[in-house]
Design a protein around this motif. Structure first.
Motif, mmCIF file in Angstrom:
data_model
loop_
_atom_site.group_PDB
_atom_site.id
_atom_site.type_symbol
_atom_site.label_atom_id
_atom_site.label_comp_id
_atom_site.label_asym_id
_atom_site.label_seq_id
_atom_site.Cartn_x
_atom_site.Cartn_y
_atom_site.Cartn_z
ATOM 1 N N ALA A 277 0.793 -1.226 0.000
ATOM 2 C CA ALA A 277 0.000 0.000 0.000
ATOM 3 C C ALA A 277 0.825 1.276 0.000
ATOM 4 O O ALA A 277 0.272 2.367 -0.162
ATOM 5 C CB ALA A 277 -0.935 0.007 1.214
ATOM 6 N N SER A 278 2.140 1.180 0.199
ATOM 7 C CA SER A 278 2.948 2.386 0.315
ATOM 8 C C SER A 278 4.413 2.092 0.047
ATOM 9 O O SER A 278 4.898 0.999 0.338
ATOM 10 C CB SER A 278 2.799 2.970 1.730
ATOM 11 O OG SER A 278 3.673 4.062 1.943
ATOM 12 N N ILE A 279 5.130 3.094 -0.465
ATOM 13 C CA ILE A 279 6.576 2.930 -0.620
ATOM 14 C C ILE A 279 7.277 3.078 0.735
ATOM 15 O O ILE A 279 8.469 2.797 0.839
ATOM 16 C CB ILE A 279 7.171 3.896 -1.664
ATOM 17 C CG1 ILE A 279 6.882 5.357 -1.326
ATOM 18 C CG2 ILE A 279 6.660 3.542 -3.060
ATOM 19 C CD1 ILE A 279 7.601 6.355 -2.247
ATOM 20 N N ASP A 280 6.562 3.534 1.758
ATOM 21 C CA ASP A 280 7.027 3.444 3.145
ATOM 22 C C ASP A 280 6.407 2.208 3.769
ATOM 23 O O ASP A 280 5.267 1.848 3.443
ATOM 24 C CB ASP A 280 6.604 4.675 3.956
ATOM 25 C CG ASP A 280 7.589 5.814 3.854
ATOM 26 O OD1 ASP A 280 8.682 5.702 4.429
ATOM 27 O OD2 ASP A 280 7.260 6.822 3.193
ATOM 28 N N TYR A 281 7.125 1.573 4.689
ATOM 29 C CA TYR A 281 6.564 0.381 5.318
ATOM 30 C C TYR A 281 5.412 0.769 6.236
ATOM 31 O O TYR A 281 5.249 1.940 6.624
ATOM 32 C CB TYR A 281 7.652 -0.418 6.021
ATOM 33 C CG TYR A 281 8.047 -0.012 7.425
ATOM 34 C CD1 TYR A 281 8.100 -0.955 8.439
ATOM 35 C CD2 TYR A 281 8.403 1.302 7.738
ATOM 36 C CE1 TYR A 281 8.485 -0.611 9.731
ATOM 37 C CE2 TYR A 281 8.793 1.662 9.019
ATOM 38 C CZ TYR A 281 8.819 0.707 10.009
ATOM 39 O OH TYR A 281 9.192 1.053 11.287
ATOM 40 N N GLY A 282 4.568 -0.199 6.570
ATOM 41 C CA GLY A 282 3.325 0.093 7.260
ATOM 42 C C GLY A 282 3.455 0.834 8.571
ATOM 43 O O GLY A 282 2.611 1.664 8.914
ATOM 44 N N ARG A 283 4.501 0.534 9.342
ATOM 45 C CA ARG A 283 4.651 1.141 10.667
ATOM 46 C C ARG A 283 5.312 2.525 10.633
ATOM 47 O O ARG A 283 5.523 3.144 11.683
ATOM 48 C CB ARG A 283 5.440 0.211 11.581
ATOM 49 C CG ARG A 283 4.714 -1.102 11.881
ATOM 50 C CD ARG A 283 5.333 -1.848 13.045
ATOM 51 N NE ARG A 283 4.671 -3.112 13.292
ATOM 52 C CZ ARG A 283 3.542 -3.242 13.999
ATOM 53 N NH1 ARG A 283 2.971 -2.169 14.503
ATOM 54 N NH2 ARG A 283 3.010 -4.426 14.175
ATOM 55 N N SER A 284 5.620 3.014 9.464
ATOM 56 C CA SER A 284 6.273 4.320 9.370
ATOM 57 C C SER A 284 5.389 5.422 9.961
ATOM 58 O O SER A 284 4.172 5.456 9.738
ATOM 59 C CB SER A 284 6.577 4.653 7.912
ATOM 60 O OG SER A 284 7.125 5.953 7.794
ATOM 61 N N THR A 285 6.020 6.318 10.682
ATOM 62 C CA THR A 285 5.310 7.475 11.222
ATOM 63 C C THR A 285 5.845 8.790 10.661
ATOM 64 O O THR A 285 5.239 9.847 10.876
ATOM 65 C CB THR A 285 5.429 7.520 12.757
ATOM 66 O OG1 THR A 285 6.817 7.551 13.129
ATOM 67 C CG2 THR A 285 4.760 6.302 13.387
ATOM 68 N N ASP A 286 6.972 8.715 9.926
ATOM 69 C CA ASP A 286 7.554 9.949 9.371
ATOM 70 C C ASP A 286 7.597 9.953 7.847
ATOM 71 O O ASP A 286 7.980 10.942 7.229
ATOM 72 C CB ASP A 286 8.953 10.188 9.923
ATOM 73 C CG ASP A 286 9.934 9.067 9.568
ATOM 74 O OD1 ASP A 286 9.548 8.123 8.851
ATOM 75 O OD2 ASP A 286 11.098 9.142 10.021
ATOM 76 N N PHE A 287 7.206 8.838 7.222
ATOM 77 C CA PHE A 287 7.134 8.733 5.760
ATOM 78 C C PHE A 287 8.428 9.206 5.091
ATOM 79 O O PHE A 287 8.414 9.959 4.121
ATOM 80 C CB PHE A 287 5.918 9.501 5.226
ATOM 81 C CG PHE A 287 4.618 8.988 5.800
ATOM 82 C CD1 PHE A 287 4.038 7.844 5.297
ATOM 83 C CD2 PHE A 287 4.011 9.647 6.852
ATOM 84 C CE1 PHE A 287 2.856 7.350 5.828
ATOM 85 C CE2 PHE A 287 2.828 9.167 7.397
ATOM 86 C CZ PHE A 287 2.249 8.012 6.883
ATOM 87 N N SER A 288 9.538 8.747 5.639
ATOM 88 C CA SER A 288 10.852 9.197 5.161
ATOM 89 C C SER A 288 11.118 8.805 3.716
ATOM 90 O O SER A 288 11.729 9.570 2.962
ATOM 91 C CB SER A 288 11.954 8.646 6.067
ATOM 92 O OG SER A 288 11.915 7.228 6.118
ATOM 93 N N VAL A 289 10.660 7.628 3.315
ATOM 94 C CA VAL A 289 10.889 7.203 1.930
ATOM 95 C C VAL A 289 10.153 8.129 0.960
ATOM 96 O O VAL A 289 10.711 8.566 -0.054
ATOM 97 C CB VAL A 289 10.451 5.741 1.733
ATOM 98 C CG1 VAL A 289 10.398 5.378 0.249
ATOM 99 C CG2 VAL A 289 11.408 4.800 2.466
ATOM 100 N N HIS A 290 8.896 8.419 1.259
ATOM 101 C CA HIS A 290 8.156 9.363 0.416
ATOM 102 C C HIS A 290 8.897 10.699 0.322
ATOM 103 O O HIS A 290 9.021 11.281 -0.774
ATOM 104 C CB HIS A 290 6.767 9.626 1.013
ATOM 105 C CG HIS A 290 5.730 8.620 0.651
ATOM 106 N ND1 HIS A 290 5.519 7.472 1.376
ATOM 107 C CD2 HIS A 290 4.839 8.584 -0.365
ATOM 108 C CE1 HIS A 290 4.526 6.788 0.839
ATOM 109 N NE2 HIS A 290 4.097 7.431 -0.229
ATOM 110 N N ARG A 291 9.399 11.198 1.449
ATOM 111 C CA ARG A 291 10.013 12.519 1.469
ATOM 112 C C ARG A 291 11.327 12.538 0.707
ATOM 113 O O ARG A 291 11.636 13.497 -0.009
ATOM 114 C CB ARG A 291 10.195 12.984 2.909
ATOM 115 C CG ARG A 291 8.847 13.257 3.598
ATOM 116 C CD ARG A 291 8.990 13.895 4.971
ATOM 117 N NE ARG A 291 9.537 12.989 5.976
ATOM 118 C CZ ARG A 291 10.700 13.112 6.560
ATOM 119 N NH1 ARG A 291 11.507 14.100 6.218
ATOM 120 N NH2 ARG A 291 11.109 12.251 7.467
#
Length: 263
Positions: A200-214
């Motif tokens: 569902a995301s290029i960040d893993y599910g438990r991410s809280t800072d969405f670093s990969v997206h950024r």
């Protein structure tokens, strides 16, 4: 001499070498990487709505011919979709501004299905990328990088796919994806153009800072999420065409992605 002349002309015109062009569809196996949109389409838990298709017309007209028409409504970020850079980076490209050249290109598929099976919160590492390159060669600029986790097998079971099915709550999600250090390598050093994944995301599910997206968005790198059939692609050699709905000023949108594999 004739061959040299062809490549000289190609260089002058900035045309990619023939080996890098889109394969002939008639000589390729075409793989659909897109989940169909419908009542079971998975959206981020905080999405205010889901996919709806309202029938406007269906049946014979007064003139005697058949006619059907529908109205559709969907959030940008659900089902198989594109994340435009502006999704996580102010001033970066919107959906309609992403160059077509970035969305059509050579793909690599990095397989972490074994790691994800052992740990559903697994994140791609720099060592994983190094192991891939040792076997298949260095990832080139502009490459469409696809991460195969095996997660599409859970679609459309929301709890199995996202790790939690509580509506409106994204705090307990659990699924694998990219890791920040690996993405810094792929984006800053390898200059990948696109990051795609079958979760569902290029960040893993438990991410809280969405670093990969950024990290990706800051470099105008596009994300492709909720892909399918990555198990049908080779590690290298496929060409991916990933064309989203062209939404003016959009932060993303529904995507039809396919892969072409030379026979």
């Amino acid at each position: 001499m004739r061959t040299l002349a062809i490549f000289a002309l190609a260089a002058v015109l900035s045309v990619p070498p023939l080996t890098q062009r889109v394969p002939d569809p008639s000589a390729s196996r075409i793989v659909d990487l897109t989940h169909a949109f419908g009542k079971d389409t998975i959206y981020w838990p905080t999405a205010p709505t889901k996919f709806t298709l309202q029938q406007l017309s269906y049946g014979k007209t007064a003139g005697g011919w058949f006619y059907s028409s529908y109205s559709l409504c969907t959030p940008e970020h659900g089902g198989t979709h594109l994340d435009a850079p502006i999704h996580f980076a102010e001033g970066k490209r919107t959906s309609d501004q992403v160059p077509l050249e970035q969305l059509i290109g050579s793909a690599v598929v990095i397989d972490i299905t074994a790691q994800a099976a052992a740990n559903r919160d697994y994140r791609l590492t720099v060592d994983d990328v190094a192991a891939f390159e040792k076997r298949h060669g260095r990832i080139g600029p502009g490459t469409i990088v696809l991460l195969r986790t095996g997660w599409s097998r859970h679609w459309p079971n929301v709890k199995a796919y996202l790790g939690d099915d509580a509506p409106g709550d994204a705090s307990k999600l659990s699924f694998p994806s990219y890791g920040a250090d690996a993405v810094r390598l792929l984006v800053a050093e390898r200059r990948a153009g696109v990051l795609g994944v079958d979760t569902a995301s290029i960040d893993y599910g438990r991410s809280t800072d969405f670093s990969v997206h950024r990290i990706a968005a800051a470099e105008n790198v596009v994300g492709l999420e909720n892909l399918m059939n990555l198990d049908q692609l080779p590690p290298t050699g496929a060409t991916v065409i990933a064309l989203p709905m062209k939404i003016e000023g959009g932060s993303g949108g529904p995507l039809r992605a396919v892969a072409m594999i030379p026979r």
